[in-house]
Design a protein around this motif. Sequence first.
Motif, PDB file in Angstrom:
ATOM      1  N   ASP A  44     -22.561  39.788  17.848  1.00 18.29           N
ATOM      2  CA  ASP A  44     -21.510  38.849  18.271  1.00 18.29           C
ATOM      3  C   ASP A  44     -20.138  39.439  17.948  1.00 18.29           C
ATOM      4  OD1 ASP A  44     -20.498  36.514  19.407  1.00 18.29           O
ATOM      5  OD2 ASP A  44     -20.471  35.450  17.495  1.00 18.29           O
ATOM      6  N   LEU A  45     -19.971  40.717  18.310  1.00 22.46           N
ATOM      7  CA  LEU A  45     -18.802  41.468  17.867  1.00 22.46           C
ATOM      8  C   LEU A  45     -17.556  41.179  18.678  1.00 22.46           C
ATOM      9  CD1 LEU A  45     -17.977  43.758  15.855  1.00 22.46           C
ATOM     10  CD2 LEU A  45     -18.310  45.336  17.761  1.00 22.46           C
ATOM     11  N   MET A  46     -17.689  40.958  19.986  1.00 23.49           N
ATOM     12  CA  MET A  46     -16.512  40.794  20.834  1.00 23.49           C
ATOM     13  C   MET A  46     -16.807  39.830  21.971  1.00 23.49           C
ATOM     14  SD  MET A  46     -16.469  44.407  23.011  1.00 23.49           S
ATOM     15  CE  MET A  46     -16.198  45.431  21.573  1.00 23.49           C
ATOM     16  N   ARG A  47     -15.769  39.435  22.656  1.00 22.51           N
ATOM     17  CA  ARG A  47     -15.878  38.547  23.810  1.00 22.51           C
ATOM     18  C   ARG A  47     -15.679  39.363  25.094  1.00 22.51           C
ATOM     19  NH1 ARG A  47     -17.685  36.454  20.147  1.00 22.51           N
ATOM     20  NH2 ARG A  47     -17.245  34.394  19.233  1.00 22.51           N
ATOM     21  N   LEU A  48     -15.895  38.729  26.208  1.00 27.43           N
ATOM     22  CA  LEU A  48     -15.834  39.397  27.495  1.00 27.43           C
ATOM     23  C   LEU A  48     -14.470  40.042  27.731  1.00 27.43           C
ATOM     24  CD1 LEU A  48     -17.292  40.021  30.146  1.00 27.43           C
ATOM     25  CD2 LEU A  48     -16.496  37.807  31.016  1.00 27.43           C
ATOM     26  N   ARG A  49     -13.396  39.381  27.277  1.00 27.16           N
ATOM     27  CA  ARG A  49     -12.048  39.929  27.471  1.00 27.16           C
ATOM     28  C   ARG A  49     -11.909  41.308  26.842  1.00 27.16           C
ATOM     29  NH1 ARG A  49      -8.367  42.571  27.360  1.00 27.16           N
ATOM     30  NH2 ARG A  49      -6.115  42.106  27.463  1.00 27.16           N
ATOM     31  N   ALA A  50     -12.505  41.521  25.684  1.00 25.78           N
ATOM     32  CA  ALA A  50     -12.399  42.807  24.992  1.00 25.78           C
ATOM     33  C   ALA A  50     -13.427  43.816  25.496  1.00 25.78           C
ATOM     34  CB  ALA A  50     -12.571  42.607  23.486  1.00 25.78           C
ATOM     35  N   GLY A  98     -25.377  36.004  20.718  1.00 29.69           N
ATOM     36  CA  GLY A  98     -25.650  36.161  19.294  1.00 29.69           C
ATOM     37  C   GLY A  98     -24.786  35.213  18.490  1.00 29.69           C
ATOM     38  N   PRO A  99     -24.793  35.372  17.186  1.00 26.10           N
ATOM     39  CA  PRO A  99     -25.427  36.507  16.505  1.00 26.10           C
ATOM     40  C   PRO A  99     -26.944  36.382  16.415  1.00 26.10           C
ATOM     41  CG  PRO A  99     -24.363  35.051  14.920  1.00 26.10           C
ATOM     42  CD  PRO A  99     -23.988  34.538  16.272  1.00 26.10           C
ATOM     43  N   CYS A 100     -27.558  37.533  16.179  1.00 29.00           N
ATOM     44  CA  CYS A 100     -28.995  37.598  15.950  1.00 29.00           C
ATOM     45  C   CYS A 100     -29.247  37.444  14.456  1.00 29.00           C
ATOM     46  CB  CYS A 100     -29.514  38.943  16.440  1.00 29.00           C
ATOM     47  SG  CYS A 100     -31.288  39.155  16.369  1.00 29.00           S
ATOM     48  N   ALA A 101     -30.348  36.801  14.118  1.00 31.10           N
ATOM     49  CA  ALA A 101     -30.652  36.571  12.704  1.00 31.10           C
ATOM     50  C   ALA A 101     -32.133  36.783  12.458  1.00 31.10           C
ATOM     51  CB  ALA A 101     -30.250  35.160  12.287  1.00 31.10           C
ATOM     52  N   PHE A 102     -32.466  37.066  11.203  1.00 33.24           N
ATOM     53  CA  PHE A 102     -33.865  37.125  10.812  1.00 33.24           C
ATOM     54  C   PHE A 102     -34.455  35.725  10.872  1.00 33.24           C
ATOM     55  CE2 PHE A 102     -31.914  40.722   8.551  1.00 33.24           C
ATOM     56  CZ  PHE A 102     -32.688  41.743   9.063  1.00 33.24           C
ATOM     57  N   GLY A 152     -16.655  33.119  27.000  1.00 33.95           N
ATOM     58  CA  GLY A 152     -16.581  34.568  26.928  1.00 33.95           C
ATOM     59  C   GLY A 152     -17.576  35.230  26.012  1.00 33.95           C
ATOM     60  N   LYS A 153     -18.503  34.452  25.430  1.00 33.54           N
ATOM     61  CA  LYS A 153     -19.518  35.091  24.600  1.00 33.54           C
ATOM     62  C   LYS A 153     -20.433  35.952  25.472  1.00 33.54           C
ATOM     63  CE  LYS A 153     -20.339  33.054  20.120  1.00 33.54           C
ATOM     64  NZ  LYS A 153     -21.427  32.792  19.180  1.00 33.54           N
ATOM     65  N   SER A 156     -27.340  39.601  30.188  1.00 32.44           N
ATOM     66  CA  SER A 156     -27.124  39.467  31.634  1.00 32.44           C
ATOM     67  C   SER A 156     -25.645  39.621  31.989  1.00 32.44           C
ATOM     68  CB  SER A 156     -27.671  38.123  32.136  1.00 32.44           C
ATOM     69  OG  SER A 156     -27.040  37.046  31.465  1.00 32.44           O
ATOM     70  N   VAL A 157     -24.750  39.098  31.156  1.00 32.78           N
ATOM     71  CA  VAL A 157     -23.312  39.257  31.382  1.00 32.78           C
ATOM     72  C   VAL A 157     -22.925  40.730  31.275  1.00 32.78           C
ATOM     73  CG1 VAL A 157     -21.031  38.777  30.420  1.00 32.78           C
ATOM     74  CG2 VAL A 157     -22.698  36.922  30.655  1.00 32.78           C
ATOM     75  N   ILE A 158     -23.419  41.413  30.246  1.00 37.27           N
ATOM     76  CA  ILE A 158     -23.075  42.820  30.042  1.00 37.27           C
ATOM     77  C   ILE A 158     -23.599  43.682  31.183  1.00 37.27           C
ATOM     78  CG2 ILE A 158     -23.694  44.829  28.624  1.00 37.27           C
ATOM     79  CD1 ILE A 158     -23.168  43.140  26.170  1.00 37.27           C
TER      80      ILE A 158
END
Length: 395
Positions: free
Chosen positions: A246-252, A289-293, A317-318, A322-324
Motif C-alpha cells: 500500500d505504498l502509493m496511490r494511482l496519482r504517483a 493492500g496492505p497485505c497482512a499475515f 486511487g488505491k 487489475s488497476v496496475i
Amino acid sequence: MTHTQDSWTTTTITPDLLRGALDLERTARGVLPHRLPARARAQCADPQLLMAQSQPSGVRVALRTAATAVELDVVATKRVYKGAPPRPDGVYELLVDGRLTDRAVVSDGDALHIDLMTGAAELRPGPVGTVRFDGLPDRLKDVEIWLPHNETTELVALRADDRVEPLPDRGRRVWLHHGSSISHGSDAAGPTTTWPALAASLGAVDLVNLGLSGSALLDPFTARAMRDTAADLISVKIGINLVNSDLMRLRAFGPAVHGFLDTIREGHPTAPLLVASALYCPIHEDTPGPCAFDPEGLSGGQLRFRATGDPAERAAGKLTLSVIREELSRIVRERAADDPNLYHLDGRDLYGAADYDELPLPDELHPDAATHRLVGERFAALAFGEGGPFADKRS
C-alpha cells in the motif's frame, strides 16, 4: 591426472570469481555478495530490502578448473519465524559445463529470529559451515556453484584440489531482471529452479537477478543500479509489492513508472526492455493492500496472507493488480511510439486464473516449485522464443 591432499589450494574470493552480484563487501569472516551496490544500500535503511538484496538469488561462484573436489566455507543466515514451521536449509547447486550435477545444504550458520506479528528481529551468531562437492570429472571444465537464493551467505574460503581460474566470457548475452519475491525465488526448490534462473537457462543467457523480496517498489536507487549494470536484455516486473505494501496511490504510480524506465534508458537506450505486470493473485486482483499475515493461519502453524483493504477504496486511487495492469499496458503502449525496443507482457500470460485452479498459491501470495517451473518455461517461450522481444537475432 592425480590429485592429492597436498595439491589442495585456497583461492581468494574476488569479484571475478562471482556472477550475478553487483558488489562484494569484505567482512570480518570473509566476503558478502550483494545484489545492490553500496550507494543504493546507503539510500534505504529498510531491513526487508537489506535482507533481500543480501540473499544471493542468481549469484554463483564461477570457475574454470580441472579440480575433482571443491569446498566452500560459508556462514549462512537462517531465518526462524516465530509461530511458523521451520524453514528448510538453503540449497547449493553444482553445475558442471552447464549441467546440474549435485546439490548440498549447510545446516550451521547465523540465525535471524523474526516475530511476524511485531516485526522484531534478533540475530544469533553461529559457526562456519562447509559445502563440499567431489567426484567431479577429471578434466578441465566450467564449474558453477549457485548459492542459496533465500539465505544471506557470507563466503569465508574457497578450496579445490587443483588450480581454479575465473570462468571466461562465453559470449552469452546478459539478462538483467528486477521483480518481487516471486522473481527472487520465493518457494522455489533451489537456486537454479527459480523462474528467472529456469528462463535464463532455456534462453541461453547469463542472469543478473534483482528480484528483491518485498522490495519491487519503483525505488530510484534500484533503477540507477540497473542503469549502471552492463546488460543486453532487461525486464522489470511491476505490481504485487506496490499493492501489498500500500505504498502509493494511482496519482504517483504513473510518474514513478515513467521515472524508473527513464533512468534505465539513460544507461541502456536501445536494449530490449520488457515491462511485465504481476502474476494472477486472487487476494489482490481487485482488493487493495496492505497485505497482512493471517493470524488464524499462524495459530495453526501455517503461513498465509490476506488483503486488508476495501475494494471501494479504488475510487480514491488505491492500487490493485487489475488497476496496475491497465496502467502499465497504457504506459508501455504510449512510450513504445518513441521507443521501438520497449515491450509489454501481461503477467497472467505466465500464470492466470486457470493456472490458480490447477496450481493454487499455497500461502495465497507465493508460487510453489511447480509453478516456478511453469512460469519459467512460459517466460522463456514468450520472451526468448521466435518473435519474442529477447529472441537472439545475432547471425
